[in-house]
Design a protein around this motif. Sequence first.
Motif, PDB file in Angstrom:
ATOM      1  N   PRO A  74       0.810  -1.222   0.000  1.00 12.62           N
ATOM      2  CA  PRO A  74       0.000   0.000   0.000  1.00 12.62           C
ATOM      3  C   PRO A  74       0.848   1.279   0.000  1.00 12.62           C
ATOM      4  O   PRO A  74       0.388   2.312  -0.464  1.00 12.62           O
ATOM      5  CB  PRO A  74      -0.808  -0.095   1.294  1.00 12.62           C
ATOM      6  CG  PRO A  74      -0.777  -1.526   1.678  1.00 12.62           C
ATOM      7  CD  PRO A  74       0.491  -2.074   1.144  1.00 12.62           C
ATOM      8  N   ALA A  75       2.073   1.239   0.479  1.00  7.88           N
ATOM      9  CA  ALA A  75       2.907   2.432   0.561  1.00  7.88           C
ATOM     10  C   ALA A  75       3.702   2.686  -0.713  1.00  7.88           C
ATOM     11  O   ALA A  75       4.171   3.792  -0.940  1.00  7.88           O
ATOM     12  CB  ALA A  75       3.880   2.303   1.733  1.00  7.88           C
ATOM     13  N   ILE A  76       3.869   1.670  -1.543  1.00  8.82           N
ATOM     14  CA  ILE A  76       4.656   1.806  -2.761  1.00  8.82           C
ATOM     15  C   ILE A  76       3.732   2.212  -3.899  1.00  8.82           C
ATOM     16  O   ILE A  76       2.768   1.518  -4.202  1.00  8.82           O
ATOM     17  CB  ILE A  76       5.372   0.480  -3.101  1.00  8.82           C
ATOM     18  CG1 ILE A  76       6.304   0.092  -1.963  1.00  8.82           C
ATOM     19  CG2 ILE A  76       6.140   0.612  -4.408  1.00  8.82           C
ATOM     20  CD1 ILE A  76       6.912  -1.273  -2.132  1.00  8.82           C
ATOM     21  N   PRO A  77       4.034   3.365  -4.549  1.00  7.48           N
ATOM     22  CA  PRO A  77       3.176   3.784  -5.662  1.00  7.48           C
ATOM     23  C   PRO A  77       3.341   2.826  -6.843  1.00  7.48           C
ATOM     24  O   PRO A  77       4.420   2.276  -7.069  1.00  7.48           O
ATOM     25  CB  PRO A  77       3.681   5.178  -6.010  1.00  7.48           C
ATOM     26  CG  PRO A  77       5.060   5.241  -5.473  1.00  7.48           C
ATOM     27  CD  PRO A  77       5.116   4.303  -4.309  1.00  7.48           C
ATOM     28  N   GLU A  78       2.268   2.644  -7.578  1.00  8.13           N
ATOM     29  CA  GLU A  78       2.323   1.771  -8.743  1.00  8.13           C
ATOM     30  C   GLU A  78       3.109   2.437  -9.852  1.00  8.13           C
ATOM     31  O   GLU A  78       3.070   3.646 -10.020  1.00  8.13           O
ATOM     32  CB  GLU A  78       0.903   1.459  -9.230  1.00  8.13           C
ATOM     33  CG  GLU A  78       0.117   0.594  -8.272  1.00  8.13           C
ATOM     34  CD  GLU A  78      -1.253   0.239  -8.834  1.00  8.13           C
ATOM     35  OE1 GLU A  78      -1.397   0.208 -10.066  1.00  8.13           O
ATOM     36  OE2 GLU A  78      -2.151  -0.004  -8.032  1.00  8.13           O
ATOM     37  N   LYS A  79       3.833   1.627 -10.626  1.00  9.52           N
ATOM     38  CA  LYS A  79       4.590   2.149 -11.751  1.00  9.52           C
ATOM     39  C   LYS A  79       3.621   2.486 -12.873  1.00  9.52           C
ATOM     40  O   LYS A  79       2.740   1.690 -13.194  1.00  9.52           O
ATOM     41  CB  LYS A  79       5.601   1.125 -12.236  1.00  9.52           C
ATOM     42  CG  LYS A  79       6.679   0.827 -11.240  1.00  9.52           C
ATOM     43  CD  LYS A  79       7.631  -0.202 -11.793  1.00  9.52           C
ATOM     44  CE  LYS A  79       8.681  -0.552 -10.774  1.00  9.52           C
ATOM     45  NZ  LYS A  79       9.547  -1.632 -11.240  1.00  9.52           N
ATOM     46  N   PRO A  80       3.786   3.655 -13.487  1.00  9.29           N
ATOM     47  CA  PRO A  80       2.902   3.984 -14.610  1.00  9.29           C
ATOM     48  C   PRO A  80       3.229   3.094 -15.806  1.00  9.29           C
ATOM     49  O   PRO A  80       4.382   2.761 -16.045  1.00  9.29           O
ATOM     50  CB  PRO A  80       3.223   5.449 -14.907  1.00  9.29           C
ATOM     51  CG  PRO A  80       4.587   5.661 -14.345  1.00  9.29           C
ATOM     52  CD  PRO A  80       4.721   4.710 -13.195  1.00  9.29           C
TER      53      PRO A  80
END
Length: 95
Positions: free
Chosen positions: A10-16
């Motif tokens: 939940p803390a790691i942003p998803e890669k575009p």
Amino acid sequence: MARRSSLLAPAIPEKPTQDAATEARPSPVPEQPAARSGGRRTGKYHLGAYFDPADPTAEAFRVLAARTRRSHQDLLAEAIAELVAKYDANQQFGR
């Protein structure tokens, strides 16, 4: 057994997601390496040497530092000051 998801997910942003065309295109300007920060001793000048640990001079230096409870830096500063005085560097180099 089911694979467990990461606790940090939940803390790691998803890669575009990128297009295949964007991925294949090389960067127009090569990235420059980051400038060296200089470490913790900004504004200081390193002066040192490497010795074989079994060298009698290196061993005597370590023993002297331990017996006098002075840092290596302090002992080296004193030794360099005496060396400069010995060769009268102030007159020879016009300082």
